[in-house]
Design an enzyme around this catalytic site. Sequence first.
Site, PDB file in Angstrom:
ATOM      1  CG  LEU A  25      -1.864   1.202   1.374  1.00  0.00           C
ATOM      2  CD1 LEU A  25      -2.818   1.293   0.192  1.00  0.00           C
ATOM      3  CD2 LEU A  25      -2.636   1.120   2.687  1.00  0.00           C
ATOM      4  CG  ASP A  26      -0.690   4.841  -0.226  1.00  0.00           C
ATOM      5  OD1 ASP A  26      -1.096   4.928  -1.390  1.00  0.00           O
ATOM      6  OD2 ASP A  26      -1.397   5.102   0.767  1.00  0.00           O
ATOM      7  CB  ALA A  27       5.140   1.064  -0.426  1.00  0.00           C
TER       8      ALA A  27
END
Length: 317
Positions: free
Chosen positions: A260-262
Amino acid sequence: MAMARRVSQVMGLANRNRNISFKSLDPPSPLTHGIHVFHCPDAVGIVAKLSDCIASRGGNILAADVFVPENKQVFYSRSDFVFDPIKWPRHQMEEDFLKLSQTFNAISSVVRVPTVDPKYKIAVLASKQDHCLVDLLHGWQDGRFPVDIKCVISNHHRGPNTHVIRFLERHGIPYHYLCTTMENKREEEILQLVQNTDFLVLARYMQILSANFLRRYRNDIINIHHGLLPSFKGGHPSKQAFEAGVKLIGATSHFVTEELDAGPIIEQMVERVSHRDNLQSFVQKSENLEKQCLSKAIRSYCELRVLPYEGKKTVVF
């Protein structure tokens, strides 16, 4: 008498000039812009061969970027060039760069002629917040993005008189409202709607796409989020950051991965805020950054400026 002979000679010369035919000169063919990106194991002579490939067909390099990471034995390049499409037809260009890629065992070799090749087909996913979606639609209308928007998908209902719906109807772009729940993210329907697209844009889409979705879609997905993470998670992050008195805000655009969001970062932007900002101006600055950051990321991607690097990184020329 001498005057008569001179007049006769002049008239004779004029008559002879009338019979002279001049071959019309065809105007030169207009030059066309091309882009080539190359990723291969590093070796001696790559730049020379790239240059020769373009120059041997009458092309001219306008700009070239090269990156060779230290101690990595890998080569990245991006070339902007102009060429005469009559002297260098598109199919021949593809063959020439293919031979070059075979010579250097290229990992990736992509050539694009923006005025000739089809525009990228995309779908846009959005939730309640409009700022990134509206900016993307207006940028598309102004010709800032070489894309065809096939549809907009949202888990938020928008009425017929809203700005977004009126815009989409004017331009014949379908809008699909898919109400999501914790148990059903409507991913099967989304996958059906985004078939045959080249990539997706998440314009503040506040749903997490599953690993199964990512594996089945397979193409790139570009996301945007505020640069306040990981300090201010959950609802109303801007309000949290404002109340904490932060002095620097930002936005990050990245590829979507299972983490997530990486995902690999494409673009980041920052701006200072101060004690003089109220919550409204704070939020406005944050949203403006998100719009600019997403817009820049999409343009960079479409212009072949973004290359994968070491799995979790990118090279952005």
